[in-house]
Design an enzyme around this catalytic site. Structure first.
Site, mmCIF file in Angstrom:
data_model
loop_
_atom_site.group_PDB
_atom_site.id
_atom_site.type_symbol
_atom_site.label_atom_id
_atom_site.label_comp_id
_atom_site.label_asym_id
_atom_site.label_seq_id
_atom_site.Cartn_x
_atom_site.Cartn_y
_atom_site.Cartn_z
ATOM 1 N N GLY A 57 3.725 2.542 6.308
ATOM 2 C CA GLY A 57 2.849 3.676 5.982
ATOM 3 C C GLY A 57 3.153 4.635 5.107
ATOM 4 C CB CYS A 58 2.244 8.248 5.259
ATOM 5 S SG CYS A 58 2.727 9.768 4.366
ATOM 6 C CG PHE A 59 5.897 8.182 0.557
ATOM 7 C CD1 PHE A 59 5.292 9.429 0.590
ATOM 8 C CD2 PHE A 59 5.846 7.406 -0.862
ATOM 9 C CE1 PHE A 59 4.675 10.096 -0.486
ATOM 10 C CE2 PHE A 59 5.045 7.883 -1.665
ATOM 11 C CZ PHE A 59 4.494 9.322 -1.724
#
Length: 177
Positions: A7-9
């Site tokens: 997902g989002c880093f």
């Protein structure tokens, strides 16, 4: 070193930075075809890259299997190309292995979790060899630390960081205890 996509880093960076033995966590991009990916292009889904973090760790303090346990704790590895409201191949779940040992450990962990019925659906995490890593733009580095009250950080990043604190309390750096 290991490289993970879940997902989002920003979420992954905030989670892994808390762990003793983690030397650095660098957000970036991997797994695509664009030779010069930018955040905007990756977010549009045009590059084939996933948002990743590249983690440098001291194996005398924390080992790869523990990092993989944290990885599978902080995201849903059963949703193809999606984490919550973040949708697209850039948000896929992937383990980019830097050697054969990492690949074997990752695959064995997936088999074990699927066999145990840990999630109601099978894990769709890709296990691939590490490819060229592209460092994300400077403003993504330490994003949660710099922006803890930003809406996305409060709603999405903070709960993942808290999962690490709750599930891996003995492994936290002193400033996160």
């Amino acid at each position: 070193m290991t490289t993970l996509a879940g997902g989002c880093f920003w979420c992954l960076e905030a989670a892994f930075q808390q762990l003793e033995g983690v030397v650095s966590v660098v957000p970036g991009y991997m797994g695509g075809h664009d030779p010069r990916p930018t955040y905007e292009a990756v977010c549009r889904g045009n590059t084939g890259h996933a948002e990743v973090v590249q983690i440098q760790f001291d194996p005398a303090i924390i080992d790869f299997p523990t990092l993989i346990d944290v990885f599978f704790t902080i995201h849903d590895p059963t949703t193809l190309n999606r984490q919550g409201h973040d949708v697209g191949t850039q948000y896929r779940s992937a383990i980019y292995c830097h050697d054969e040992g990492q690949r074997e450990i990752a695959l064995a962990k997936i088999v074990a979790l699927n066999s145990a019925g840990y999630w109601p659906s099978p894990i769709v995490t890709e296990v691939q060899p590490a490819a060229t890593f592209f460092v994300a733009e400077d403003y993504h580095h330490d994003y949660f630390r710099k922006n803890p009250y930003q809406g996305y950080c409060m709603a999405v990043v903070a709960p993942k960081a808290m999962k690490v604190q709750a599930g891996f309390a003995a492994r936290l750096k002193p400033e996160f205890r």
